[in-house]
Design a protein around this motif. Structure first.
Motif, PDB file in Angstrom:
ATOM      1  N   TYR A   1       0.839  -1.198   0.000  1.00  0.00           N
ATOM      2  CA  TYR A   1       0.000   0.000   0.000  1.00  0.00           C
ATOM      3  C   TYR A   1       0.874   1.248   0.000  1.00  0.00           C
ATOM      4  CZ  TYR A   1      -3.613   3.371   1.118  1.00  0.00           C
ATOM      5  OH  TYR A   1      -4.464   4.449   1.077  1.00  0.00           O
ATOM      6  N   ALA A   2       0.579   2.173  -0.904  1.00  0.00           N
ATOM      7  CA  ALA A   2       1.286   3.450  -0.986  1.00  0.00           C
ATOM      8  C   ALA A   2       0.439   4.523  -0.310  1.00  0.00           C
ATOM      9  CB  ALA A   2       1.556   3.812  -2.444  1.00  0.00           C
ATOM     10  N   PHE A   3       0.887   4.998   0.839  1.00  0.00           N
ATOM     11  CA  PHE A   3       0.164   6.057   1.538  1.00  0.00           C
ATOM     12  C   PHE A   3       0.258   7.368   0.759  1.00  0.00           C
ATOM     13  CE2 PHE A   3       1.136   2.921   4.748  1.00  0.00           C
ATOM     14  CZ  PHE A   3      -0.036   2.860   5.490  1.00  0.00           C
ATOM     15  N   ASP A   4       1.401   7.606   0.155  1.00  0.00           N
ATOM     16  CA  ASP A   4       1.621   8.707  -0.775  1.00  0.00           C
ATOM     17  C   ASP A   4       2.814   8.312  -1.626  1.00  0.00           C
ATOM     18  OD1 ASP A   4       3.967   9.261   0.739  1.00  0.00           O
ATOM     19  OD2 ASP A   4       2.850  10.618   2.045  1.00  0.00           O
ATOM     20  N   LYS A   5       3.393   9.256  -2.347  1.00  0.00           N
ATOM     21  CA  LYS A   5       4.502   8.904  -3.235  1.00  0.00           C
ATOM     22  C   LYS A   5       5.782   8.562  -2.475  1.00  0.00           C
ATOM     23  CE  LYS A   5       6.071  13.673  -3.971  1.00  0.00           C
ATOM     24  NZ  LYS A   5       6.342  14.701  -4.995  1.00  0.00           N
ATOM     25  N   ASN A   6       5.822   8.861  -1.166  1.00  0.00           N
ATOM     26  CA  ASN A   6       7.038   8.629  -0.388  1.00  0.00           C
ATOM     27  C   ASN A   6       6.957   7.440   0.568  1.00  0.00           C
ATOM     28  OD1 ASN A   6       8.416  10.883  -1.481  1.00  0.00           O
ATOM     29  ND2 ASN A   6       7.372  12.253  -0.047  1.00  0.00           N
ATOM     30  N   VAL A   7       5.791   7.168   1.127  1.00  0.00           N
ATOM     31  CA  VAL A   7       5.652   6.174   2.180  1.00  0.00           C
ATOM     32  C   VAL A   7       4.906   4.942   1.665  1.00  0.00           C
ATOM     33  CG1 VAL A   7       4.808   5.692   4.501  1.00  0.00           C
ATOM     34  CG2 VAL A   7       5.632   7.981   3.922  1.00  0.00           C
TER      35      VAL A   7
ATOM     36  N   TYR B   1       6.945 -15.202   6.219  1.00  0.00           N
ATOM     37  CA  TYR B   1       6.382 -13.919   5.814  1.00  0.00           C
ATOM     38  C   TYR B   1       7.454 -12.844   5.898  1.00  0.00           C
ATOM     39  CZ  TYR B   1       5.978 -13.041  10.870  1.00  0.00           C
ATOM     40  OH  TYR B   1       6.238 -12.872  12.202  1.00  0.00           O
ATOM     41  N   VAL B   2       7.216 -11.763   5.158  1.00  0.00           N
ATOM     42  CA  VAL B   2       8.127 -10.623   5.116  1.00  0.00           C
ATOM     43  C   VAL B   2       7.294  -9.351   5.178  1.00  0.00           C
ATOM     44  CG1 VAL B   2       9.937  -9.414   3.827  1.00  0.00           C
ATOM     45  CG2 VAL B   2       9.752 -11.914   3.676  1.00  0.00           C
ATOM     46  N   VAL B   3       7.684  -8.403   6.025  1.00  0.00           N
ATOM     47  CA  VAL B   3       7.027  -7.107   6.129  1.00  0.00           C
ATOM     48  C   VAL B   3       8.041  -6.026   5.740  1.00  0.00           C
ATOM     49  CG1 VAL B   3       5.857  -5.463   7.642  1.00  0.00           C
ATOM     50  CG2 VAL B   3       5.491  -7.926   7.942  1.00  0.00           C
ATOM     51  N   THR B   4       7.621  -5.102   4.890  1.00  0.00           N
ATOM     52  CA  THR B   4       8.535  -4.076   4.377  1.00  0.00           C
ATOM     53  C   THR B   4       7.926  -2.688   4.542  1.00  0.00           C
ATOM     54  OG1 THR B   4       9.334  -5.621   2.693  1.00  0.00           O
ATOM     55  CG2 THR B   4       9.852  -3.286   2.378  1.00  0.00           C
ATOM     56  N   ALA B   5       8.725  -1.741   5.028  1.00  0.00           N
ATOM     57  CA  ALA B   5       8.330  -0.337   5.100  1.00  0.00           C
ATOM     58  C   ALA B   5       9.421   0.486   4.436  1.00  0.00           C
ATOM     59  CB  ALA B   5       8.136   0.103   6.549  1.00  0.00           C
ATOM     60  N   SER B   6       9.028   1.437   3.591  1.00  0.00           N
ATOM     61  CA  SER B   6      10.027   2.248   2.893  1.00  0.00           C
ATOM     62  C   SER B   6       9.618   3.711   2.869  1.00  0.00           C
ATOM     63  CB  SER B   6      10.222   1.748   1.454  1.00  0.00           C
ATOM     64  OG  SER B   6       9.027   1.870   0.706  1.00  0.00           O
ATOM     65  N   TYR B   7      10.628   4.571   2.822  1.00  0.00           N
ATOM     66  CA  TYR B   7      10.403   6.022   2.766  1.00  0.00           C
ATOM     67  C   TYR B   7      11.333   6.615   1.715  1.00  0.00           C
ATOM     68  CZ  TYR B   7      10.138  10.938   4.117  1.00  0.00           C
ATOM     69  OH  TYR B   7       9.968  12.310   4.102  1.00  0.00           O
ATOM     70  N   LYS B   8      10.728   7.259   0.730  1.00  0.00           N
ATOM     71  CA  LYS B   8      11.464   7.880  -0.369  1.00  0.00           C
ATOM     72  C   LYS B   8      12.414   6.881  -1.025  1.00  0.00           C
ATOM     73  CE  LYS B   8      11.196  12.714   1.084  1.00  0.00           C
ATOM     74  NZ  LYS B   8      11.973  13.942   1.378  1.00  0.00           N
ATOM     75  N   GLY B   9      13.589   7.360  -1.476  1.00  0.00           N
ATOM     76  CA  GLY B   9      14.559   6.515  -2.155  1.00  0.00           C
ATOM     77  C   GLY B   9      15.524   7.356  -2.953  1.00  0.00           C
TER      78      GLY B   9
ATOM     79  N   LEU C   1      15.007   5.308   2.945  1.00  0.00           N
ATOM     80  CA  LEU C   1      15.158   4.346   4.025  1.00  0.00           C
ATOM     81  C   LEU C   1      14.250   3.145   3.754  1.00  0.00           C
ATOM     82  CD1 LEU C   1      15.004   6.719   7.140  1.00  0.00           C
ATOM     83  CD2 LEU C   1      17.061   5.610   6.218  1.00  0.00           C
ATOM     84  N   VAL C   2      14.714   1.963   4.092  1.00  0.00           N
ATOM     85  CA  VAL C   2      13.917   0.738   3.964  1.00  0.00           C
ATOM     86  C   VAL C   2      14.151  -0.115   5.208  1.00  0.00           C
ATOM     87  CG1 VAL C   2      13.450  -1.349   2.631  1.00  0.00           C
ATOM     88  CG2 VAL C   2      14.153   0.742   1.450  1.00  0.00           C
ATOM     89  N   ALA C   3      13.076  -0.635   5.779  1.00  0.00           N
ATOM     90  CA  ALA C   3      13.174  -1.560   6.911  1.00  0.00           C
ATOM     91  C   ALA C   3      12.378  -2.816   6.584  1.00  0.00           C
ATOM     92  CB  ALA C   3      12.641  -0.907   8.184  1.00  0.00           C
ATOM     93  N   LYS C   4      12.939  -3.991   6.896  1.00  0.00           N
ATOM     94  CA  LYS C   4      12.279  -5.268   6.617  1.00  0.00           C
ATOM     95  C   LYS C   4      12.341  -6.177   7.835  1.00  0.00           C
ATOM     96  CE  LYS C   4      13.187  -5.604   1.592  1.00  0.00           C
ATOM     97  NZ  LYS C   4      11.870  -6.052   1.106  1.00  0.00           N
ATOM     98  N   TYR C   5      11.272  -6.956   8.018  1.00  0.00           N
ATOM     99  CA  TYR C   5      11.297  -8.038   8.998  1.00  0.00           C
ATOM    100  C   TYR C   5      11.038  -9.341   8.258  1.00  0.00           C
ATOM    101  CZ  TYR C   5      10.481 -11.107  12.897  1.00  0.00           C
ATOM    102  OH  TYR C   5      10.574 -12.161  13.776  1.00  0.00           O
ATOM    103  N   TYR C   6      11.888 -10.349   8.498  1.00  0.00           N
ATOM    104  CA  TYR C   6      11.794 -11.642   7.824  1.00  0.00           C
ATOM    105  C   TYR C   6      11.507 -12.752   8.830  1.00  0.00           C
ATOM    106  CZ  TYR C   6      15.083  -9.023   4.775  1.00  0.00           C
ATOM    107  OH  TYR C   6      15.736  -8.069   4.031  1.00  0.00           O
ATOM    108  N   ASP C   7      10.713 -13.712   8.390  1.00  0.00           N
ATOM    109  CA  ASP C   7      10.553 -14.978   9.105  1.00  0.00           C
ATOM    110  C   ASP C   7      10.307 -16.031   8.030  1.00  0.00           C
ATOM    111  OD1 ASP C   7       9.914 -17.178  10.610  1.00  0.00           O
ATOM    112  OD2 ASP C   7       8.714 -16.075  12.060  1.00  0.00           O
ATOM    113  N   GLN C   8      11.391 -16.558   7.448  1.00  0.00           N
ATOM    114  CA  GLN C   8      11.294 -17.460   6.304  1.00  0.00           C
ATOM    115  C   GLN C   8      11.937 -18.808   6.602  1.00  0.00           C
ATOM    116  OE1 GLN C   8      12.296 -14.115   3.019  1.00  0.00           O
ATOM    117  NE2 GLN C   8      11.674 -16.079   2.150  1.00  0.00           N
TER     118      GLN C   8
END
Length: 392
Positions: free
Chosen positions: A275-281, A302-310, A321-328
């Motif tokens: 889901y894109a909250f806006d063009k950055n988040v 599962y994998v959860v990803t959050a990103s801001y800009k680029g 910035l990018v943050a990920k949580y993995y459980d694979q």
């Protein structure tokens, strides 16, 4: 003006023997050998003679005067590529773009990148580092209006060892095109599926894609991992679509005859939503289900990803910035996109944080931190990956 030049220009415009207007030039009478051709060129507005109503065919033209005639002929749709090439500099002065010539000149493009990286991994069972310099040269060629060719030559130098070991390989060679409404890609291309959480590496095969808002992509071929393991037969399919700011995807990936693991097969399913909250988040989540290899390994994740800009190479000062949580579990991936220690772990869980910044135009730096735990034995693996990429 030379006789052959007048005839060539007139023929390019489809001259016939009929008259198109009253004789515009007093020095080209009706019985003159070039009468019909000159008359047509004048009627088309390509030649206008001199102010005294004469054509001046016995005078020598300057290159600039000839370029003006060529420019007018091009504007009328005449096929004068050879003349346009000869007078390209003068046409440029006149502000005329020689579209056909530009297209031919751009038929082959060469681009490249140079990447330096350093990585350091600290594990419960040992630590180590690596540092390498990688250079890539890309070749992009236009086959026709619908098909293109891409090739990539890669040189990699190991800067850790004293012997300066290096390799040079032709890593990519594939074509892209269309067959009706289907986009086709075939050869040795990079295959990144399930956002890289399943596989991200070179692939020898063919794939076809259909659709736009809802897109189906399917492919078949052979996978070559970063390690020595190879899946001799791979079948994959992905269905993607978007609803407002929500991107949805479902994928099936079948890796068969996996060498190095007792020739086992592995079928992996993936479902994701972004889901894109806006063009950055942006925020995304993915669920994966694979095989347990008949030895009861963990087969979901599962994998959860959050990103801001680029960071963008073309925009100095841009960052992200990018943050990920993995459980694979081990059964949910074949060749993970991450730069952490996934290849050495028996399934993993943990997190990663990336930061990237465009130091200058076409120069981007990135730092990645991984803190992972082996799902089978609980051993920790922490990795820091740094790189600077120069593109040209």
């Amino acid at each position: 003006m030379k006789k052959s030049l007048v005839l060539a220009m007139a023929m390019a415009l489809g001259v016939t023997a009929s008259a198109y207007a009253a004789n515009p030039f007093s020095d080209v009478p009706a019985g003159h050998w070039a009468y019909d051709s000159v008359n047509k060129l004048a009627a088309a507005g390509i030649v206008d003679g001199y102010g005294d109503a004469t054509f001046g065919g016995d005078k020598l033209m300057t290159r600039y005067e000839m370029a003006q005639i060529v420019a007018k002929a091009m504007a009328k749709g005449a096929n004068v590529d050879k003349l346009a090439a000869e007078f390209a500099d003068e046409l440029d002065t006149l502000g005329v773009r020689v579209a056909n010539l530009e297209k031919k000149a751009d038929a082959v493009k060469i681009t490249g990148e140079v990447r330096y990286h350093y990585t350091d991994t600290d594990r419960d069972y040992g630590a180590g580092y690596a540092t390498k310099l990688r250079s890539r040269i890309w070749f992009n060629g236009q086959i026709n209006d619908d098909w293109t060719y891409t090739g990539m030559l890669q040189n990699e130098q190991d800067l850790k060892d004293d012997d300066g070991e290096e390799t040079t390989d032709f890593q990519r060679a594939y074509v892209n095109g269309k067959l009706g409404g289907v986009a086709v890609q075939g050869g040795r291309y990079n295959l990144k599926v399930a956002e890289g959480n399943v596989y991200d590496n070179r692939f020898d095969g063919i794939q076809a894609s259909y659709g736009k808002d809802v897109k189906l992509t399917a492919g078949y071929g052979k996978a070559a991992q970063k390690t020595t393991d190879v899946a001799d037969e791979v079948i994959y399919a992905e269905l993607t679509g978007k609803v407002a700011g929500l991107g949805l995807a479902a994928g099936y990936y079948s890796f068969n005859d996996i060498e190095g693991i007792d020739d086992l097969d592995n079928d992996i399913w993936a479902l994701s939503a972004n889901y894109a909250f806006d063009k950055n988040v942006k925020l995304g989540a993915m669920y994966l289900k694979g095989d347990d290899y008949d030895i009861n390994v963990d087969d979901d994740g599962y994998v959860v990803t959050a990103s801001y800009k680029g960071a963008k190479a073309s925009q100095p000062g841009s960052w992200g910035l990018v943050a990920k949580y993995y459980d694979q579990g081990l059964g949910t991936y074949m060749d993970h996109t991450m730069n952490g220690a996934a290849d050495d772990l028996f399934g993993f869980k943990g997190y990663s944080v990336f930061a990237n910044y465009a130091l200058a135009k076409n120069i981007v730096a990135q730092v990645e931190w991984y803190d992972l735990e082996d799902k089978e034995n609980g051993e920790d693996a922490e990795t820091i990956w740094t790189q600077v990429v120069f593109t040209f």
